[in-house]
Scaffold this motif. Structure first.
Motif, PDB file in Angstrom:
ATOM      1  N   THR A 100       0.836  -1.210   0.000  1.00 42.86           N
ATOM      2  CA  THR A 100       0.000   0.000   0.000  1.00 42.86           C
ATOM      3  C   THR A 100       0.867   1.255   0.000  1.00 42.86           C
ATOM      4  N   PHE A 103       2.101   1.948  -3.537  1.00 41.81           N
ATOM      5  CA  PHE A 103       1.055   2.489  -4.405  1.00 41.81           C
ATOM      6  C   PHE A 103       0.690   3.928  -4.004  1.00 41.81           C
ATOM      7  N   ALA A 137      -7.794   2.935  -4.131  1.00 39.62           N
ATOM      8  CA  ALA A 137      -7.180   1.974  -5.047  1.00 39.62           C
ATOM      9  C   ALA A 137      -5.831   1.500  -4.524  1.00 39.62           C
ATOM     10  N   SER A 138      -5.103   2.377  -3.836  1.00 38.11           N
ATOM     11  CA  SER A 138      -3.805   1.988  -3.266  1.00 38.11           C
ATOM     12  C   SER A 138      -3.981   0.927  -2.191  1.00 38.11           C
ATOM     13  N   ALA A 141      -5.122  -2.347  -3.937  1.00 41.66           N
ATOM     14  CA  ALA A 141      -4.001  -2.973  -4.639  1.00 41.66           C
ATOM     15  C   ALA A 141      -3.025  -3.609  -3.652  1.00 41.66           C
ATOM     16  N   HIS A 145      -2.156  -7.589  -3.644  1.00 38.91           N
ATOM     17  CA  HIS A 145      -0.761  -8.030  -3.691  1.00 38.91           C
ATOM     18  C   HIS A 145      -0.450  -8.945  -2.508  1.00 38.91           C
ATOM     19  N   ILE A 196       6.398  -5.246  -9.062  1.00 41.28           N
ATOM     20  CA  ILE A 196       5.651  -4.091  -8.539  1.00 41.28           C
ATOM     21  C   ILE A 196       6.631  -3.004  -8.114  1.00 41.28           C
TER      22      ILE A 196
END
Length: 307
Positions: A100, A103, A137-138, A141, A145, A196
């Motif tokens: 997190t 992102f 979204a962070s 995501a 992950h 990533i």
């Protein structure tokens, strides 16, 4: 879980074999963890209590501090056993909050790009709704992950031994203990964690090259202010992204330096981020002074009324 799993707990050997060194390190990093929590909590409180820190940059910074504060940096260096479930929880939380954070840093780079390269459209592009979507979204995501990393690991069979030559449950040491062929899982780990980190790093470098090129036409004062805000972010990016690239963008092997790299990655970014963003940011320092001045004056008034 795997078809055969005789391991119910793991033994974390820690950084040192000496009990005295283990205990000394445990005490030192317990202090670091306390400072990390207090520092990030101070940033969150300042941003939410201030009437001036409403720019998108500070919105993302509060989310970054939240991720740093929750990062499992207190699970360090003391030799101990940890249950299988606890080990998987530790693995999940580390990758969740660490992912997190990566992102969020990418979202913050986008914010800086719009602010510097498209200043006339900044308030329109970086509206409250878009900022909320980027932050949300962070977190999503980061969760996706992390859940992939955890599911890949939890289904492996562990037949023994159960000693992890580390102070932390991470993917590579656990793959080394699994009594199965982990080649494919190792490749997925590289694709998931390593790529990533690498892709985010490349995106961030490109965004700052574009920003620096756009600053050539600005006045010296404009360049100084833009570089000041971007400088803090660049330092954080290097602290956060370089260790994961070293750890995960290679085959599933353990190296002698891994312990120190993991230690640096767990301890330093969450501890230093509040200092980086406050000491280099006059607006945050001013907001902190105002908040403490108001609280101090209110406390004095209450004390006088009590007299």
């Amino acid at each position: 879980m795997g078809a055969k799993n005789n391991v119910t707990e793991f033994v974390l050997l820690g950084l040192f074999q000496s009990w005295e060194m283990q205990r000394a390190c445990f005490l030192v990093f317990s202090v670091f963890h306390l400072l990390t929590v207090l520092g990030n909590l101070l940033v969150i409180v300042t941003i939410n209590a201030s009437k001036t820190l409403h720019a998108p940059m500070y919105f993302f910074l509060s989310h970054l501090s939240c991720a740093d504060m929750c990062y499992p940096s207190d699970t360090l260096v003391e030799r101990k056993t940890i249950s299988f479930e606890g080990c998987m929880t530790q693995l999940f939380s580390a990758h969740f909050f660490g992912g997190t954070e990566i992102f969020l840093l990418t979202a913050m780079a986008y914010d800086r790009y719009v602010a510097i390269c498209q200043p006339l459209h900044y308030t329109t592009v970086m509206g409250r709704r878009r900022c909320g979507l980027l932050a949300g979204a962070s977190w999503v995501a980061g969760f996706l992950h992390s859940i992939l990393q955890t599911l890949l690991t939890v289904q492996l069979p562990f037949c023994g031994p159960s000693e992890i030559d580390n102070f932390f449950c991470d993917v590579h040491p656990l793959l080394k203990l699994a009594c199965a062929d982990t080649y494919v899982v190792g490749l997925i780990v590289v694709a998931n964690s390593g790529m990533i980190s690498l892709v985010s790093f490349i995106i961030l470098i490109i965004s700052y090259v574009v920003i620096l090129l756009s600053l050539r036409s600005r006045s010296s004062e404009g360049r100084r202010k833009a570089l000041s805000t971007c400088g803090s972010h660049i330092i954080t990016v290097l602290l956060v992204l370089v260790p994961p690239m070293f750890m995960y963008i290679r085959p599933s092997t353990t190296l002698a330096a891994d312990k120190l790299v993991i230690l640096f990655n767990i301890v330093m970014p969450p501890l230093l981020n509040p200092l980086i963003y406050t000491l280099r940011n006059s607006e945050v320092k001013s907001a902190m002074r105002k908040i403490f001045r108001v609280k101090g004056s209110l406390g004095g008034e209450v004390k006088l009324q009590g007299i």
